[in-house]
Design a protein around this motif. Structure first.
Motif, PDB file in Angstrom:
ATOM      1  N   GLY A  31       0.818  -1.211   0.000  1.00 58.53           N
ATOM      2  CA  GLY A  31       0.000   0.000   0.000  1.00 58.53           C
ATOM      3  C   GLY A  31       0.848   1.256   0.000  1.00 58.53           C
ATOM      4  N   LEU A  32       1.898   1.236   0.809  1.00 56.74           N
ATOM      5  CA  LEU A  32       2.803   2.383   0.855  1.00 56.74           C
ATOM      6  C   LEU A  32       3.492   2.573  -0.493  1.00 56.74           C
ATOM      7  CD1 LEU A  32       3.655   4.512   2.898  1.00 56.74           C
ATOM      8  CD2 LEU A  32       5.502   3.002   3.615  1.00 56.74           C
ATOM      9  N   THR A  33       3.836   1.477  -1.138  1.00 57.74           N
ATOM     10  CA  THR A  33       4.439   1.549  -2.471  1.00 57.74           C
ATOM     11  C   THR A  33       3.508   2.235  -3.457  1.00 57.74           C
ATOM     12  OG1 THR A  33       5.701  -0.464  -2.069  1.00 57.74           O
ATOM     13  CG2 THR A  33       5.374   0.154  -4.367  1.00 57.74           C
ATOM     14  N   ARG A  34       2.233   1.878  -3.411  1.00 59.16           N
ATOM     15  CA  ARG A  34       1.253   2.504  -4.320  1.00 59.16           C
ATOM     16  C   ARG A  34       1.096   3.990  -4.019  1.00 59.16           C
ATOM     17  NH1 ARG A  34      -1.026  -2.613  -3.661  1.00 59.16           N
ATOM     18  NH2 ARG A  34      -2.403  -1.969  -1.953  1.00 59.16           N
ATOM     19  N   ALA A  52      16.777   5.966   3.857  1.00 59.50           N
ATOM     20  CA  ALA A  52      16.443   4.769   4.630  1.00 59.50           C
ATOM     21  C   ALA A  52      17.579   3.755   4.591  1.00 59.50           C
ATOM     22  CB  ALA A  52      15.153   4.143   4.090  1.00 59.50           C
ATOM     23  N   LEU A  53      18.140   3.499   3.421  1.00 68.02           N
ATOM     24  CA  LEU A  53      19.238   2.538   3.322  1.00 68.02           C
ATOM     25  C   LEU A  53      20.483   3.033   4.042  1.00 68.02           C
ATOM     26  CD1 LEU A  53      18.825   1.282  -0.346  1.00 68.02           C
ATOM     27  CD2 LEU A  53      18.403  -0.017   1.756  1.00 68.02           C
ATOM     28  N   ARG A  54      20.792   4.307   3.923  1.00 69.07           N
ATOM     29  CA  ARG A  54      21.981   4.861   4.594  1.00 69.07           C
ATOM     30  C   ARG A  54      21.834   4.862   6.112  1.00 69.07           C
ATOM     31  NH1 ARG A  54      26.827   5.422   2.567  1.00 69.07           N
ATOM     32  NH2 ARG A  54      27.120   7.177   3.965  1.00 69.07           N
ATOM     33  N   ALA A  69      15.507  -4.868  -4.184  1.00 67.02           N
ATOM     34  CA  ALA A  69      14.599  -3.842  -4.695  1.00 67.02           C
ATOM     35  C   ALA A  69      14.920  -3.443  -6.130  1.00 67.02           C
ATOM     36  CB  ALA A  69      14.645  -2.613  -3.791  1.00 67.02           C
ATOM     37  N   LEU A  70      16.204  -3.290  -6.435  1.00 67.24           N
ATOM     38  CA  LEU A  70      16.587  -2.804  -7.763  1.00 67.24           C
ATOM     39  C   LEU A  70      16.641  -3.888  -8.824  1.00 67.24           C
ATOM     40  CD1 LEU A  70      19.428  -0.324  -6.781  1.00 67.24           C
ATOM     41  CD2 LEU A  70      17.144   0.245  -7.611  1.00 67.24           C
ATOM     42  N   PHE A  71      17.171  -5.049  -8.449  1.00 66.51           N
ATOM     43  CA  PHE A  71      17.457  -6.065  -9.451  1.00 66.51           C
ATOM     44  C   PHE A  71      16.654  -7.351  -9.278  1.00 66.51           C
ATOM     45  CE2 PHE A  71      21.417  -3.632  -8.604  1.00 66.51           C
ATOM     46  CZ  PHE A  71      21.383  -2.856  -9.747  1.00 66.51           C
ATOM     47  N   GLY A  72      15.931  -7.478  -8.175  1.00 67.23           N
ATOM     48  CA  GLY A  72      15.159  -8.695  -7.941  1.00 67.23           C
ATOM     49  C   GLY A  72      16.028  -9.900  -7.660  1.00 67.23           C
ATOM     50  N   THR A  73      17.220  -9.659  -7.110  1.00 66.37           N
ATOM     51  CA  THR A  73      18.120 -10.771  -6.816  1.00 66.37           C
ATOM     52  C   THR A  73      18.563 -10.729  -5.354  1.00 66.37           C
ATOM     53  OG1 THR A  73      20.094  -9.528  -7.456  1.00 66.37           O
ATOM     54  CG2 THR A  73      19.037 -10.836  -9.159  1.00 66.37           C
ATOM     55  N   PHE A  74      18.733 -11.917  -4.773  1.00 71.96           N
ATOM     56  CA  PHE A  74      19.259 -12.069  -3.424  1.00 71.96           C
ATOM     57  C   PHE A  74      20.317 -13.150  -3.485  1.00 71.96           C
ATOM     58  CE2 PHE A  74      19.164 -14.174   0.765  1.00 71.96           C
ATOM     59  CZ  PHE A  74      19.618 -13.114   1.528  1.00 71.96           C
ATOM     60  N   GLN A  75      21.554 -12.770  -3.188  1.00 72.41           N
ATOM     61  CA  GLN A  75      22.702 -13.679  -3.228  1.00 72.41           C
ATOM     62  C   GLN A  75      22.777 -14.386  -4.582  1.00 72.41           C
ATOM     63  OE1 GLN A  75      22.130 -16.081   0.301  1.00 72.41           O
ATOM     64  NE2 GLN A  75      23.124 -14.529   1.590  1.00 72.41           N
ATOM     65  N   LYS A  77      20.472 -15.029  -6.758  1.00 69.99           N
ATOM     66  CA  LYS A  77      19.300 -15.778  -7.206  1.00 69.99           C
ATOM     67  C   LYS A  77      18.111 -14.832  -7.330  1.00 69.99           C
ATOM     68  CE  LYS A  77      20.849 -19.959  -4.945  1.00 69.99           C
ATOM     69  NZ  LYS A  77      20.628 -20.902  -3.863  1.00 69.99           N
ATOM     70  N   ALA A  78      17.289 -15.063  -8.344  1.00 67.98           N
ATOM     71  CA  ALA A  78      16.098 -14.233  -8.567  1.00 67.98           C
ATOM     72  C   ALA A  78      15.077 -14.459  -7.462  1.00 67.98           C
ATOM     73  CB  ALA A  78      15.482 -14.554  -9.927  1.00 67.98           C
ATOM     74  N   VAL A  79      14.458 -13.379  -7.021  1.00 67.31           N
ATOM     75  CA  VAL A  79      13.379 -13.472  -6.036  1.00 67.31           C
ATOM     76  C   VAL A  79      12.120 -12.872  -6.629  1.00 67.31           C
ATOM     77  CG1 VAL A  79      14.896 -13.420  -4.022  1.00 67.31           C
ATOM     78  CG2 VAL A  79      14.076 -11.289  -4.966  1.00 67.31           C
ATOM     79  N   ALA A  80      11.005 -13.320  -6.129  1.00 72.55           N
ATOM     80  CA  ALA A  80       9.722 -12.827  -6.654  1.00 72.55           C
ATOM     81  C   ALA A  80       9.263 -11.627  -5.894  1.00 72.55           C
ATOM     82  CB  ALA A  80       8.670 -13.921  -6.584  1.00 72.55           C
TER      83      ALA A  80
END
Length: 80
Positions: A31-34, A52-54, A69-75, A77-80
Motif C-alpha cells: 500500500g505504501l508503495t502505491r 532509509a538505506l543509509r 529492490a533494484l534487481f530482484g536478486t538475493f545472493q 538468485k532471482a526473487v519474486a
C-alpha cells in the motif's frame, strides 16, 4: 509545516506514520508503495530510499535490500 507543505507530501507523511505505528507487513508495504508511486516524484522516492538505506547500521543488509529492490536478486538468485 502543515501550512506550507504540499498536499501530496502531507498524505505521504501520514501514510508513513500509519505504517510505522501499525507495523510494516507485506500488505502495508504494498500500500505504501502505491502511495509513493502516485504522489511522489522520482527524485523524492529516490531520496527516501537513499536515506532509509543509509540509516541502516548493517551495511550488508542495506546492500542486500537494495539488490532485491533494484534487481530482484538475493545472493545471486532471482526473487519474486
Amino acid at each position: 509545516m502543515s501550512k506550507w507543505a504540499k498536499p501530496a507530501h502531507k498524505r505521504v507523511a501520514r501514510a508513513i506514520g500509519f505504517v510505522l505505528t501499525l507495523g510494516l507487513t507485506g500488505d502495508r508495504a504494498a500500500g505504501l508503495t502505491r502511495i509513493f508511486a502516485a504522489l511522489l516524484t522520482e527524485d523524492e522516492k529516490a531520496g527516501i530510499a537513499y536515506a532509509a538505506l543509509r540509516s541502516m547500521e548493517d551495511h550488508d543488509a542495506a546492500y542486500q535490500i537494495g539488490s532485491i529492490a533494484l534487481f530482484g536478486t538475493f545472493q545471486g538468485k532471482a526473487v519474486a
